[in-house]
Motif scaffolding. Structure first.
Motif, PDB file in Angstrom:
ATOM      1  N   UNK A   1      -7.160  -4.776   4.623  1.00  0.00           N
ATOM      2  CA  UNK A   1      -7.302  -3.916   3.449  1.00  0.00           C
ATOM      3  C   UNK A   1      -6.011  -3.212   3.054  1.00  0.00           C
ATOM      4  N   UNK A   2      -5.032  -3.154   3.963  1.00  0.00           N
ATOM      5  CA  UNK A   2      -3.781  -2.479   3.625  1.00  0.00           C
ATOM      6  C   UNK A   2      -3.099  -3.122   2.408  1.00  0.00           C
ATOM      7  N   UNK A   3      -3.073  -4.439   2.395  1.00  0.00           N
ATOM      8  CA  UNK A   3      -2.308  -5.150   1.365  1.00  0.00           C
ATOM      9  C   UNK A   3      -2.927  -5.038  -0.023  1.00  0.00           C
ATOM     10  N   UNK A   4      -4.205  -4.661  -0.115  1.00  0.00           N
ATOM     11  CA  UNK A   4      -4.858  -4.576  -1.427  1.00  0.00           C
ATOM     12  C   UNK A   4      -5.013  -3.124  -1.887  1.00  0.00           C
ATOM     13  N   UNK A   5      -4.546  -2.171  -1.094  1.00  0.00           N
ATOM     14  CA  UNK A   5      -4.721  -0.759  -1.431  1.00  0.00           C
ATOM     15  C   UNK A   5      -3.640  -0.281  -2.388  1.00  0.00           C
TER      16      UNK A   5
ATOM     17  N   UNK B   1       5.180  -0.810   3.706  1.00  0.00           N
ATOM     18  CA  UNK B   1       5.584  -2.150   4.128  1.00  0.00           C
ATOM     19  C   UNK B   1       4.380  -3.075   4.273  1.00  0.00           C
ATOM     20  N   UNK B   2       3.232  -2.508   4.594  1.00  0.00           N
ATOM     21  CA  UNK B   2       2.007  -3.306   4.737  1.00  0.00           C
ATOM     22  C   UNK B   2       1.350  -3.610   3.400  1.00  0.00           C
ATOM     23  N   UNK B   3       1.828  -2.995   2.328  1.00  0.00           N
ATOM     24  CA  UNK B   3       1.307  -3.303   1.001  1.00  0.00           C
ATOM     25  C   UNK B   3       0.775  -2.137   0.216  1.00  0.00           C
ATOM     26  N   UNK B   4       0.541  -0.981   0.864  1.00  0.00           N
ATOM     27  CA  UNK B   4       0.039   0.192   0.153  1.00  0.00           C
ATOM     28  C   UNK B   4       1.144   0.766  -0.723  1.00  0.00           C
TER      29      UNK B   4
ATOM     30  N   UNK C   1       6.181   5.195  -4.878  1.00  0.00           N
ATOM     31  CA  UNK C   1       7.319   4.293  -5.090  1.00  0.00           C
ATOM     32  C   UNK C   1       8.571   5.042  -5.523  1.00  0.00           C
ATOM     33  N   UNK C   2       9.713   4.434  -5.243  1.00  0.00           N
ATOM     34  CA  UNK C   2      11.015   4.951  -5.677  1.00  0.00           C
ATOM     35  C   UNK C   2      11.281   6.372  -5.187  1.00  0.00           C
TER      36      UNK C   2
END
Length: 276
Positions: free
Chosen positions: A141-145, A174-177, A200-201
């Motif tokens: 679920x990390x990558x889709x959060x 790094x895992x996608x969140x 982000x940023x």
């Protein structure tokens, strides 16, 4: 006589919820539904697990079959416009994998669909909420959060307690969140609760809230559900996080007790005149 005025309201945004069923009515789906409704959205609820719990302890977790979860969600996805997704416990890894696949299906047509992930590993007492290793079960679920909302204990378990909050946020990203809201409710009891957002940023902000003397059943669920509703309403992430925290703090300050143990947040609409 004048004809009656049509009092129908406009269609509210729909939030798709995956979470466990709490028979005590304090956490999980029983927290998500009233919080999302109170903030002007309509919850589409898919249970992932049946739990045996009260307002203190979790005695058992019975994950539902992954194909039943898929079937329930697919009917909703095919019929309704979904404006946000809220994720609670999955119950086991197979269920998490199924939920991730459903989100990817939605994202094929809605690439910016906000997904709020509350990575619940245990209740406040420490009772497990997964039949698998809880940290490994939720990995898909990390990558889709879009945003993950761990408390300090969960962040330490998922990332390592040797890292600073900034480093833990980087690990989650790094895992996608894309965004991390690190909750401070499990911090030192003599300090106010400080919640930190990392985006982000290099975007970041912290909010400080008065620590209340009691413990609460479903406070994390309430915050994540409120955040999903605010994002479904179209708020930007920073504003949605701020509004969700104000709603959650109000719910805790006006909470009630149904028995000894954790109190139940009062998940009612927060009107403009009550803003903190």
């Amino acid at each position: 006589m004048n004809p009656p005025v049509n009092a129908y309201r406009a269609a509210p945004p729909c939030v798709l919820v995956f979470s466990g069923f709490d028979p005590s009515g304090g956490a999980g789906m029983q927290a998500d539904i009233p919080a999302i409704s109170a903030l002007g959205c309509h919850p589409l609820s898919v249970p992932t697990a049946l739990t045996v719990q009260d307002n203190v302890s979790v005695f058992a977790v019975h994950p539902l079959d992954a194909e039943l979860i898929r079937h329930q969600a697919q009917v909703l996805i095919d019929r309704f416009e979904i404006r946000a997704v809220k994720l609670g416990i999955a119950g086991n890894r197979r269920n998490a994998e199924t939920i991730a696949e459903l989100i990817l299906q939605l994202r094929a047509h809605q690439p910016d669909l906000p997904v709020v992930f509350d990575p619940v590993l245990a209740n406040g007492k420490g009772d497990r909420l997964s039949t698998d290793d809880a940290a490994l079960a939720i990995e898909p679920l990390h990558a889709v959060a879009t945003v993950i909302t761990p408390n300090l204990n969960e962040a330490n378990r998922l990332c390592g307690s040797e890292y600073t909050p900034e480093q833990q946020a980087g690990i989650f990203m790094q895992r996608g969140c894309k965004h991390v809201l690190l909750k401070g409710g499990h911090g030192p009891q003599y300090q106010d609760v400080v919640n930190r957002w990392f985006g982000p940023d290099g975007a970041c902000e912290a909010w400080s809230w008065r620590r209340l003397p009691d413990e609460f059943h479903g406070s994390g669920c309430t915050l994540a559900a409120a955040l999903s509703a605010q994002l479904a309403q179209g708020l930007a992430m920073r504003d949605a996080i701020a509004a969700a925290q104000a709603y959650c703090q109000h719910a805790l300050e006006t909470s009630y007790a149904i028995a000894a143990g954790q109190r139940i947040p009062n998940r009612v609409p927060l009107y403009a005149g009550e803003k903190k």
